[in-house]
Design a protein around this motif. Structure first.
Motif, PDB file in Angstrom:
ATOM      1  N   VAL A  32       0.854  -1.187   0.000  1.00  8.76           N
ATOM      2  CA  VAL A  32       0.000   0.000   0.000  1.00  8.76           C
ATOM      3  C   VAL A  32       0.888   1.235   0.000  1.00  8.76           C
ATOM      4  CG1 VAL A  32      -1.697   1.350   1.303  1.00  8.76           C
ATOM      5  CG2 VAL A  32      -1.918  -1.143   1.158  1.00  8.76           C
ATOM      6  N   VAL A  33       0.571   2.169  -0.897  1.00 10.23           N
ATOM      7  CA  VAL A  33       1.316   3.417  -1.016  1.00 10.23           C
ATOM      8  C   VAL A  33       0.360   4.572  -0.758  1.00 10.23           C
ATOM      9  CG1 VAL A  33       2.686   4.890  -2.550  1.00 10.23           C
ATOM     10  CG2 VAL A  33       2.838   2.391  -2.744  1.00 10.23           C
ATOM     11  N   SER A  34       0.783   5.525   0.078  1.00 11.29           N
ATOM     12  CA  SER A  34      -0.066   6.691   0.343  1.00 11.29           C
ATOM     13  C   SER A  34       0.792   7.907   0.632  1.00 11.29           C
ATOM     14  CB  SER A  34      -0.996   6.439   1.531  1.00 11.29           C
ATOM     15  OG  SER A  34      -1.764   7.594   1.824  1.00 11.29           O
ATOM     16  N   ASP A  35       0.342   9.062   0.160  1.00 11.80           N
ATOM     17  CA  ASP A  35       1.066  10.299   0.456  1.00 11.80           C
ATOM     18  C   ASP A  35       0.790  10.791   1.869  1.00 11.80           C
ATOM     19  OD1 ASP A  35      -1.567  10.985  -0.003  1.00 11.80           O
ATOM     20  OD2 ASP A  35      -1.113  12.853  -1.044  1.00 11.80           O
ATOM     21  N   LYS A  36      -0.124  10.124   2.567  1.00 16.10           N
ATOM     22  CA  LYS A  36      -0.422  10.471   3.955  1.00 16.10           C
ATOM     23  C   LYS A  36      -0.140   9.256   4.834  1.00 16.10           C
ATOM     24  CE  LYS A  36      -4.031  13.781   2.701  1.00 16.10           C
ATOM     25  NZ  LYS A  36      -3.777  13.665   1.251  1.00 16.10           N
ATOM     26  N   PRO A  37       0.455   9.458   6.009  1.00 17.17           N
ATOM     27  CA  PRO A  37       0.795   8.321   6.864  1.00 17.17           C
ATOM     28  C   PRO A  37      -0.377   7.802   7.675  1.00 17.17           C
ATOM     29  CG  PRO A  37       1.515  10.339   7.909  1.00 17.17           C
ATOM     30  CD  PRO A  37       0.956  10.735   6.569  1.00 17.17           C
ATOM     31  N   HIS A  75       5.069   5.274   2.729  1.00 11.28           N
ATOM     32  CA  HIS A  75       4.546   6.642   2.842  1.00 11.28           C
ATOM     33  C   HIS A  75       5.233   7.505   1.792  1.00 11.28           C
ATOM     34  CE1 HIS A  75       4.506  10.678   5.211  1.00 11.28           C
ATOM     35  NE2 HIS A  75       3.578  10.650   4.269  1.00 11.28           N
ATOM     36  N   SER A  76       4.548   7.710   0.683  1.00 12.70           N
ATOM     37  CA  SER A  76       5.091   8.528  -0.398  1.00 12.70           C
ATOM     38  C   SER A  76       3.981   8.871  -1.376  1.00 12.70           C
ATOM     39  CB  SER A  76       6.210   7.786  -1.145  1.00 12.70           C
ATOM     40  OG  SER A  76       6.635   8.537  -2.278  1.00 12.70           O
ATOM     41  N   GLY A  77       4.105  10.008  -2.008  1.00 11.31           N
ATOM     42  CA  GLY A  77       3.206  10.339  -3.101  1.00 11.31           C
ATOM     43  C   GLY A  77       3.603   9.596  -4.370  1.00 11.31           C
ATOM     44  N   VAL A  78       2.704   9.585  -5.340  1.00 10.55           N
ATOM     45  CA  VAL A  78       2.968   8.940  -6.631  1.00 10.55           C
ATOM     46  C   VAL A  78       3.436  10.004  -7.622  1.00 10.55           C
ATOM     47  CG1 VAL A  78       1.953   7.682  -8.560  1.00 10.55           C
ATOM     48  CG2 VAL A  78       1.274   7.136  -6.216  1.00 10.55           C
ATOM     49  N   LYS A  79       4.581   9.751  -8.230  1.00 14.40           N
ATOM     50  CA  LYS A  79       5.109  10.678  -9.224  1.00 14.40           C
ATOM     51  C   LYS A  79       4.563  10.375 -10.611  1.00 14.40           C
ATOM     52  CE  LYS A  79       9.528  12.394 -11.080  1.00 14.40           C
ATOM     53  NZ  LYS A  79      11.011  12.237 -10.990  1.00 14.40           N
ATOM     54  N   ARG A  80       4.508   9.083 -10.943  1.00 11.94           N
ATOM     55  CA  ARG A  80       4.085   8.718 -12.296  1.00 11.94           C
ATOM     56  C   ARG A  80       3.695   7.238 -12.332  1.00 11.94           C
ATOM     57  NH1 ARG A  80       8.188  10.601 -14.534  1.00 11.94           N
ATOM     58  NH2 ARG A  80       9.511   8.744 -14.408  1.00 11.94           N
ATOM     59  N   ILE A  81       2.635   6.939 -13.094  1.00 13.24           N
ATOM     60  CA  ILE A  81       2.245   5.552 -13.359  1.00 13.24           C
ATOM     61  C   ILE A  81       2.571   5.246 -14.809  1.00 13.24           C
ATOM     62  CG2 ILE A  81       0.342   3.896 -13.437  1.00 13.24           C
ATOM     63  CD1 ILE A  81      -1.125   5.606 -11.378  1.00 13.24           C
ATOM     64  N   GLN A  82       3.275   4.137 -15.017  1.00 15.47           N
ATOM     65  CA  GLN A  82       3.626   3.721 -16.379  1.00 15.47           C
ATOM     66  C   GLN A  82       3.034   2.333 -16.628  1.00 15.47           C
ATOM     67  OE1 GLN A  82       7.694   4.864 -17.773  1.00 15.47           O
ATOM     68  NE2 GLN A  82       8.093   5.232 -15.603  1.00 15.47           N
ATOM     69  N   PRO A  83       1.742   2.273 -17.012  1.00 24.07           N
ATOM     70  CA  PRO A  83       1.091   0.966 -17.161  1.00 24.07           C
ATOM     71  C   PRO A  83       1.664   0.109 -18.280  1.00 24.07           C
ATOM     72  CG  PRO A  83      -0.300   2.711 -18.022  1.00 24.07           C
ATOM     73  CD  PRO A  83       0.847   3.383 -17.342  1.00 24.07           C
ATOM     74  N   GLY A  93      11.530   8.492  -4.748  1.00 20.37           N
ATOM     75  CA  GLY A  93      12.577   7.907  -5.585  1.00 20.37           C
ATOM     76  C   GLY A  93      12.452   6.425  -5.811  1.00 20.37           C
ATOM     77  N   ASP A  94      11.587   5.750  -5.062  1.00 24.44           N
ATOM     78  CA  ASP A  94      11.401   4.314  -5.249  1.00 24.44           C
ATOM     79  C   ASP A  94      10.674   4.032  -6.564  1.00 24.44           C
ATOM     80  OD1 ASP A  94      12.563   3.873  -2.828  1.00 24.44           O
ATOM     81  OD2 ASP A  94      10.729   3.321  -1.766  1.00 24.44           O
ATOM     82  N   TYR A 256     -17.714  25.405   0.382  1.00 25.08           N
ATOM     83  CA  TYR A 256     -18.041  24.967  -0.977  1.00 25.08           C
ATOM     84  C   TYR A 256     -17.516  23.560  -1.242  1.00 25.08           C
ATOM     85  CZ  TYR A 256     -20.486  28.173  -4.068  1.00 25.08           C
ATOM     86  OH  TYR A 256     -21.461  28.881  -4.708  1.00 25.08           O
ATOM     87  N   TRP A 257     -18.306  22.809  -2.017  1.00 24.99           N
ATOM     88  CA  TRP A 257     -17.946  21.464  -2.455  1.00 24.99           C
ATOM     89  C   TRP A 257     -17.479  21.572  -3.900  1.00 24.99           C
ATOM     90  CZ3 TRP A 257     -16.957  17.594   0.504  1.00 24.99           C
ATOM     91  CH2 TRP A 257     -17.019  16.273   0.062  1.00 24.99           C
ATOM     92  N   PRO A 258     -16.189  21.326  -4.183  1.00 25.55           N
ATOM     93  CA  PRO A 258     -15.675  21.521  -5.543  1.00 25.55           C
ATOM     94  C   PRO A 258     -15.970  20.329  -6.449  1.00 25.55           C
ATOM     95  CG  PRO A 258     -13.922  20.765  -4.128  1.00 25.55           C
ATOM     96  CD  PRO A 258     -15.141  20.893  -3.248  1.00 25.55           C
ATOM     97  N   ALA A 259     -15.798  20.541  -7.746  1.00 31.53           N
ATOM     98  CA  ALA A 259     -15.813  19.413  -8.679  1.00 31.53           C
ATOM     99  C   ALA A 259     -14.548  18.589  -8.464  1.00 31.53           C
ATOM    100  CB  ALA A 259     -15.892  19.914 -10.114  1.00 31.53           C
ATOM    101  N   PHE A 260     -14.614  17.292  -8.799  1.00 27.32           N
ATOM    102  CA  PHE A 260     -13.501  16.387  -8.550  1.00 27.32           C
ATOM    103  C   PHE A 260     -12.603  16.232  -9.779  1.00 27.32           C
ATOM    104  CE2 PHE A 260     -16.089  13.723  -5.260  1.00 27.32           C
ATOM    105  CZ  PHE A 260     -15.987  14.775  -4.371  1.00 27.32           C
ATOM    106  N   GLY A 261     -11.339  15.937  -9.493  1.00 21.98           N
ATOM    107  CA  GLY A 261     -10.377  15.557 -10.516  1.00 21.98           C
ATOM    108  C   GLY A 261      -9.398  14.562  -9.917  1.00 21.98           C
ATOM    109  N   GLY A 262      -8.584  13.968 -10.768  1.00 25.95           N
ATOM    110  CA  GLY A 262      -7.606  13.010 -10.286  1.00 25.95           C
ATOM    111  C   GLY A 262      -6.491  13.661  -9.495  1.00 25.95           C
ATOM    112  N   VAL A 263      -5.866  12.899  -8.611  1.00 24.38           N
ATOM    113  CA  VAL A 263      -4.751  13.418  -7.814  1.00 24.38           C
ATOM    114  C   VAL A 263      -3.488  13.435  -8.654  1.00 24.38           C
ATOM    115  CG1 VAL A 263      -5.800  12.518  -5.695  1.00 24.38           C
ATOM    116  CG2 VAL A 263      -4.068  11.151  -6.895  1.00 24.38           C
ATOM    117  N   ALA A 264      -2.509  14.191  -8.191  1.00 25.41           N
ATOM    118  CA  ALA A 264      -1.225  14.266  -8.883  1.00 25.41           C
ATOM    119  C   ALA A 264      -0.607  12.876  -8.987  1.00 25.41           C
ATOM    120  CB  ALA A 264      -0.285  15.204  -8.133  1.00 25.41           C
TER     121      ALA A 264
END
Length: 518
Positions: A32-37, A75-83, A93-94, A256-264
């Protein structure tokens, strides 16, 4: 051996991780990877924003609970997905290679799509935003004025919009300043209670009546154009989509409740996402172009149920996510074992909304028209049901794996650590007794020696004996729950619900809460 990587440690990601680890083989890996601990129970964010919950009530470090089950946590954010090369690059960096990828990251609010929205209004989409909203609200009640609670064009999952409006109404009444605060609800829906589900039903009359009863004004078919420090600018459309009138709503506080978009990191994944960065899936919750990539929760691209003058996104709920989690876990395991996949169509919508001292529950089955079941019920029991479901769900996430005892770093240790720390900070000021509890008294007969020991302990640290006893008992119960298995947690939730419903001052015979989500 197979390796499943799950992006996200929220309601969707953790639920799926627990289930996958229990169903996969002993040599299979789950990461499991998450930008929040931490894990946090998102539906309680409106309560955080009202000061009715503390962060510790709904959020806690998730790493120890995952690792206790043999699930690796990063505990890390995702930089890029390369399917195309089955690879995820992380901000730390992992590089992770996977056999199956499950995206459960949740969403990012696109507040920047409305000029001034991010600068001048608040949100409860994330817990940090809810905490900032609470700080601003506490300043607001010192100098009350108009409140505007709204949703941006294209916003999804609109239940919290109404919930927050009713909570504010209840809180202002408790403060005896409601008559000084006009509340306006601004929504892109064609009518109150549409909720992105389409078709006129029981919810329209019930929500409209509740708004009238609480004297909350509403503007429907509303396109929020811009926000400045003095006013929120709205264009109201008619049923044909033509401009009907404009509004410049003054406000002293706004949510206010904003419209949704994908995370970085996810929104840039070419071939996986739509124009808003949300993950495209088929009826099996897997990406059509990359069948080893699945998605779960709010990050899934869901088309609007029907066209409306102002765009309204599709609904979602914890209940829907739980049902989808069962499907996605089955399909990930099935795909590895050549078992037929299960479809997620039709869907079922169900949630609970708190309205202060009362609440409303909604059921739509299937979620998209034409539906066979479509009803809404109100009553104090729903308010209590939502409170109870929060505790039940958090207990499930904190459940210790079979055969494991709670950590030595128990809640009793937390209580005594806090008491002694406060004592060290101020040795000259005696501690104040805690206010008496509001619950029904519970008679506990203790042998003389532990009773004397407790009183001596309280006296030694400058605490009121009754207050310290109550805190230690609550901590001991919390620790004891850590020994329960899943069946016992279910049984405890049922028993707790029965006890709470019996104690409610308002009852609605013939209407029962039968599980589900928030």
């Amino acid at each position: 051996m197979t390796h499943v990587v799950i992006l996200g440690a929220g309601i969707a990601g953790v639920t799926a991780a627990y289930a996958l680890k229990s169903k996969l083989g002993p040599h299979d890996e789950v990461t499991v990877v998450s930008d929040k601990p931490y894990f946090h129970f998102v539906p309680s964010n409106p309560w955080i924003a009202m000061g009715w919950r503390e962060r510790a009530d709904i959020a806690f470090p998730i790493g120890p609970y995952l690792e206790a089950r043999g699930i690796k946590f990063i505990h890390s954010g995702v930089k890029r997905i390369q399917p195309d090369v089955i690879q995820v690059d992380l901000d730390n960096g992992d590089v992770l290679f996977y056999d199956t990828l499950l995206i459960a990251t949740g969403v990012a609010g696109r507040a920047d799509e409305v000029p001034g929205l991010a600068e001048h209004t608040h949100s409860v989409l994330h817990i940090e935003q809810a905490e900032r909203a609470l700080a601003a609200y506490r300043e607001f009640v010192r100098r009350p004025g108009p409140i505007v609670i709204g949703a941006a064009p294209g916003a999804s999952v609109l239940g919290p919009l109404y919930e927050y409006a009713f909570l504010v109404d209840a809180d202002l009444k408790r403060r005896n300043i409601r008559e000084r605060v006009p509340i306006t609800l601004v929504t892109p829906e064609p009518w109150p209670g549409h909720l992105g589900l389409g078709r006129d039903g029981a919810s329209r009359g019930a929500v409209t009546a509740a708004l009238v009863d609480t004297k909350i004004s509403v503007i429907c078919n509303a396109r929020t154009v811009s926000v400045d420090k003095d006013a929120i600018h709205i264009v109201e459309l008619d049923a044909a989509g033509n401009e009907k009138r404009t509004h410049a709503l003054p406000y002293a506080y706004s949510m206010y409740w904003p419209a949704f978009g994908g995370v970085a990191g996810v929104s840039s994944a070419s071939g996986l996402v739509d124009a808003r960065g949300l993950v495209v899936v088929d009826e099996y919750l897997r990406n059509p172009d990359f069948p080893n990539v699945f998605a779960l929760g709010a990050c899934v691209a869901q088309p609007a149920v029907q066209d409306t003058p102002v765009p309204v996104g599709a609904p979602d709920s914890v209940y829907s996510i739980q049902k989808a989690s069962e499907i996605v876990v089955h399909n990930i395991v099935a795909q590895a074992t050549d078992v037929p996949l299960a479809s997620y169509v039709p869907q079922r919508a169900k949630w609970l909304s708190d309205m202060g001292n009362t609440g409303a529950t909604y059921l739509s089955e299937p979620q998209v028209p034409l539906r066979d079941i479509n009803w809404m019920r109100q009553g104090r029991w729903v308010h209590q049901a939502k409170v109870d479901f929060e505790k039940y769900f958090v207990n499930r996430i904190r459940l210790q794996p079979s055969g494991q005892a709670p950590s030595a770093a128990s809640r009793i240790a937390d209580v005594m650590g806090r008491v002694l720390s406060e004592r060290r900070r101020d040795r000259t000021t005696p501690a104040l007794a805690a206010p008496p509890g509001s619950g029904k008294p519970l008679e506990i007969r203790m042998p003389l020696d532990p009773c004397v020991e407790l009183r001596a302990l309280a006296k030694s640290v400058g605490e009121d004996a009754n207050a310290l006893a109550a805190e230690l008992l609550a901590a001991a119960v919390a620790d004891a729950k850590g020994y329960l298995n899943e069946a016992a947690v279910e049984a405890m939730a049922l028993a707790r619900r029965q006890l709470l419903v019996e104690a409610l001052p308002e009852r609605q015979p013939g209407v029962e809460f039968h599980g589900g989500g928030t």
